[in-house]
Write a protein that holds these residues in place. Structure first.
Motif, PDB file in Angstrom:
ATOM      1  N   ASP A 134       0.804  -1.222   0.000  1.00  0.00           N
ATOM      2  CA  ASP A 134       0.000   0.000   0.000  1.00  0.00           C
ATOM      3  C   ASP A 134       0.843   1.281   0.000  1.00  0.00           C
ATOM      4  N   ARG A 135       1.738   1.401  -0.992  1.00  0.00           N
ATOM      5  CA  ARG A 135       2.473   2.654  -1.197  1.00  0.00           C
ATOM      6  C   ARG A 135       2.302   3.075  -2.649  1.00  0.00           C
ATOM      7  N   GLU A 136       2.043   4.324  -2.845  1.00  0.00           N
ATOM      8  CA  GLU A 136       1.785   4.816  -4.197  1.00  0.00           C
ATOM      9  C   GLU A 136       3.084   4.923  -5.008  1.00  0.00           C
ATOM     10  N   GLY A 137       2.946   4.744  -6.314  1.00  0.00           N
ATOM     11  CA  GLY A 137       4.063   4.962  -7.218  1.00  0.00           C
ATOM     12  C   GLY A 137       5.138   3.906  -7.184  1.00  0.00           C
ATOM     13  N   THR A 138       4.808   2.694  -6.699  1.00  0.00           N
ATOM     14  CA  THR A 138       5.831   1.650  -6.602  1.00  0.00           C
ATOM     15  C   THR A 138       5.655   0.539  -7.630  1.00  0.00           C
ATOM     16  N   GLU A 139       4.607   0.629  -8.446  1.00  0.00           N
ATOM     17  CA  GLU A 139       4.278  -0.489  -9.338  1.00  0.00           C
ATOM     18  C   GLU A 139       5.432  -0.880 -10.251  1.00  0.00           C
ATOM     19  N   GLY A 140       6.195   0.101 -10.712  1.00  0.00           N
ATOM     20  CA  GLY A 140       7.292  -0.190 -11.629  1.00  0.00           C
ATOM     21  C   GLY A 140       8.485  -0.851 -10.987  1.00  0.00           C
ATOM     22  N   GLY A 141       8.478  -0.981  -9.678  1.00  0.00           N
ATOM     23  CA  GLY A 141       9.625  -1.571  -8.983  1.00  0.00           C
ATOM     24  C   GLY A 141       9.489  -3.049  -8.688  1.00  0.00           C
ATOM     25  N   TRP A 142       8.366  -3.644  -9.095  1.00  0.00           N
ATOM     26  CA  TRP A 142       8.111  -5.058  -8.799  1.00  0.00           C
ATOM     27  C   TRP A 142       8.201  -5.884 -10.079  1.00  0.00           C
ATOM     28  N   HIS A 143       8.945  -6.980 -10.014  1.00  0.00           N
ATOM     29  CA  HIS A 143       9.122  -7.838 -11.189  1.00  0.00           C
ATOM     30  C   HIS A 143       9.062  -9.298 -10.737  1.00  0.00           C
ATOM     31  N   PHE A 144       7.926  -9.926 -10.952  1.00  0.00           N
ATOM     32  CA  PHE A 144       7.760 -11.340 -10.633  1.00  0.00           C
ATOM     33  C   PHE A 144       7.864 -12.107 -11.945  1.00  0.00           C
ATOM     34  N   LEU A 145       8.945 -12.855 -12.095  1.00  0.00           N
ATOM     35  CA  LEU A 145       9.319 -13.415 -13.389  1.00  0.00           C
ATOM     36  C   LEU A 145       9.011 -14.903 -13.499  1.00  0.00           C
ATOM     37  N   THR A 146       8.744 -15.326 -14.718  1.00  0.00           N
ATOM     38  CA  THR A 146       8.684 -16.748 -15.060  1.00  0.00           C
ATOM     39  C   THR A 146       9.573 -16.949 -16.282  1.00  0.00           C
ATOM     40  N   GLY A 147      10.040 -18.194 -16.482  1.00  0.00           N
ATOM     41  CA  GLY A 147      10.926 -18.414 -17.621  1.00  0.00           C
ATOM     42  C   GLY A 147      11.273 -19.868 -17.824  1.00  0.00           C
ATOM     43  N   GLU A 148      12.098 -20.106 -18.820  1.00  0.00           N
ATOM     44  CA  GLU A 148      12.531 -21.450 -19.155  1.00  0.00           C
ATOM     45  C   GLU A 148      13.513 -21.985 -18.125  1.00  0.00           C
ATOM     46  N   LYS A 149      13.552 -23.301 -18.037  1.00  0.00           N
ATOM     47  CA  LYS A 149      14.368 -23.970 -17.029  1.00  0.00           C
ATOM     48  C   LYS A 149      15.829 -23.560 -17.100  1.00  0.00           C
ATOM     49  N   GLN A 150      16.395 -23.524 -18.299  1.00  0.00           N
ATOM     50  CA  GLN A 150      17.821 -23.224 -18.429  1.00  0.00           C
ATOM     51  C   GLN A 150      18.154 -21.803 -17.984  1.00  0.00           C
ATOM     52  N   GLU A 151      17.221 -20.868 -18.187  1.00  0.00           N
ATOM     53  CA  GLU A 151      17.459 -19.491 -17.765  1.00  0.00           C
ATOM     54  C   GLU A 151      17.390 -19.381 -16.249  1.00  0.00           C
ATOM     55  N   VAL A 152      16.429 -20.081 -15.668  1.00  0.00           N
ATOM     56  CA  VAL A 152      16.318 -20.090 -14.206  1.00  0.00           C
ATOM     57  C   VAL A 152      17.571 -20.689 -13.589  1.00  0.00           C
ATOM     58  N   GLN A 153      18.050 -21.767 -14.151  1.00  0.00           N
ATOM     59  CA  GLN A 153      19.231 -22.437 -13.609  1.00  0.00           C
ATOM     60  C   GLN A 153      20.466 -21.562 -13.703  1.00  0.00           C
ATOM     61  N   ARG A 154      20.563 -20.752 -14.728  1.00  0.00           N
ATOM     62  CA  ARG A 154      21.702 -19.840 -14.843  1.00  0.00           C
ATOM     63  C   ARG A 154      21.714 -18.839 -13.689  1.00  0.00           C
ATOM     64  N   VAL A 155      20.546 -18.303 -13.390  1.00  0.00           N
ATOM     65  CA  VAL A 155      20.446 -17.343 -12.288  1.00  0.00           C
ATOM     66  C   VAL A 155      20.716 -18.038 -10.956  1.00  0.00           C
ATOM     67  N   ALA A 156      20.092 -19.205 -10.766  1.00  0.00           N
ATOM     68  CA  ALA A 156      20.270 -19.940  -9.515  1.00  0.00           C
ATOM     69  C   ALA A 156      21.744 -20.273  -9.275  1.00  0.00           C
ATOM     70  N   LYS A 157      22.421 -20.705 -10.307  1.00  0.00           N
ATOM     71  CA  LYS A 157      23.840 -21.045 -10.179  1.00  0.00           C
ATOM     72  C   LYS A 157      24.669 -19.821  -9.813  1.00  0.00           C
ATOM     73  N   SER A 158      24.348 -18.687 -10.380  1.00  0.00           N
ATOM     74  CA  SER A 158      25.147 -17.479 -10.137  1.00  0.00           C
ATOM     75  C   SER A 158      25.058 -17.006  -8.693  1.00  0.00           C
ATOM     76  N   VAL A 159      23.936 -17.286  -8.029  1.00  0.00           N
ATOM     77  CA  VAL A 159      23.781 -16.853  -6.629  1.00  0.00           C
ATOM     78  C   VAL A 159      23.935 -18.013  -5.652  1.00  0.00           C
ATOM     79  N   GLY A 160      24.259 -19.212  -6.147  1.00  0.00           N
ATOM     80  CA  GLY A 160      24.507 -20.349  -5.272  1.00  0.00           C
ATOM     81  C   GLY A 160      23.262 -21.013  -4.725  1.00  0.00           C
ATOM     82  N   TYR A 161      22.141 -20.887  -5.445  1.00  0.00           N
ATOM     83  CA  TYR A 161      20.850 -21.406  -4.976  1.00  0.00           C
ATOM     84  C   TYR A 161      20.574 -22.760  -5.609  1.00  0.00           C
ATOM     85  N   SER A 162      20.354 -23.783  -4.778  1.00  0.00           N
ATOM     86  CA  SER A 162      20.059 -25.117  -5.306  1.00  0.00           C
ATOM     87  C   SER A 162      18.624 -25.501  -4.964  1.00  0.00           C
TER      88      SER A 162
END
Length: 274
Positions: A134-162
């Motif tokens: 409930d704060r005005e003017g914040t809509e552009g700051g939120w990004h909830f993403l979906t994507g292909e498995k290989q792209e997700v794995q690239r991000v997960a690997k870069s931050v050490g997330y298994s």
């Protein structure tokens, strides 16, 4: 032989330490926590060319979402029955009292780890939480993403997330936590678990905005204290302190053995004259 034994002990202790600070919270009924590490890869570069779809169905690259300001990033899946909701609950509880505003001082990016999910699912999840923010003017700051498995794995690997998919339960097992990313796309700070200190998150965002990377020492100190959101204070985690103390004791013993070995008087062969 003594040195070899001591070295083995210190190596085992170090591995336990690295594993403990890297698991966050997991569901032990799905898969043992030791198999789901959140390895802290400070200063690692996230793949800015990784391609996703945001909650409105727009094609985006991670590089489009960083550059102007820091990013608070998490890896979740939107239909998660338990732990992901706890991560989001903890994050939003923190953001509601933080005097920094999403979309101004930093953005929030959630990367969906389930390639089967669609933008409509991500949008529904975000909408359910935005009513609480409930704060005005914040809509552009939120990004909830979906994507292909290989792209997700690239991000997960870069931050050490298994993470791992459990076919029988039709759900993912994974650790919990969020990561602060600098405007250049470097990993700056980790917050493990599901409760996050507003003060620490604010400081982490400030550091990341200046491209400062958190140190291993800072992570170790944070490991010994637990944030209690109900009291708004830190409490000393006695078990963790004892764990760290045990590791330091082993290091001290090994150091002493090495010193004694190097400075031991040389024994001369029998019959040799002084």
């Amino acid at each position: 032989m003594r040195l070899l034994t001591a070295a083995t002990l210190i190596l085992a202790a170090s591995l336990c330490w690295a594993q403990k600070i890297g698991t966050g919270n997991v569901d032990p009924e799905i898969v043992p926590s030791r198999d789901l590490k959140f390895e802290q890869r400070l200063d690692s570069q996230i793949p800015l060319d990784a391609e996703f779809v945001d909650q409105k169905g727009n094609d985006v690259r991670l590089g489009d979402l960083v550059g102007d300001k820091p990013v608070v990033m998490g890896l979740i899946y939107y239909k998660c029955p338990s732990l992901c909701n706890q991560v989001l609950n903890g994050l939003f509880a923190c953001l509601r009292v933080l005097n920094f505003t999403v979309g101004k001082e930093f953005d929030v990016v959630m990367v969906g780890i389930d390639e089967r999910e669609k933008p409509i699912t991500a949008d529904a999840k975000l909408t359910s939480y935005l009513s609480e923010y409930d704060r005005e003017g914040t809509e552009g700051g939120w990004h909830f993403l979906t994507g292909e498995k290989q792209e997700v794995q690239r991000v997960a690997k870069s931050v050490g997330y298994s993470y791992k998919f459990d076919i029988k339960r039709d759900q993912y097992a994974h650790p919990a936590g969020i990561v602060v990313i600098t405007p250049e796309g470097k990993v700056s700070k980790y917050f493990l678990g599901v409760d996050y200190s507003p003060r620490d998150l604010k400081l982490a965002v400030m550091d990341a905005s200046d491209e400062r990377i958190g140190s291993v020492v800072e992570q170790a100190v944070a490991y010994c204290f637990l944030w209690d959101p109900s009291s708004g204070k830190y409490s000393l985690a006695i078990f963790r302190v004892l764990q760290v103390g045990g590791i330091l004791t082993v290091i001290g013993i090994v150091s002493l053995l090495v010193y004694l070995h190097r400075h031991a008087p040389t024994q001369k062969p029998e019959g040799e004259k002084e």
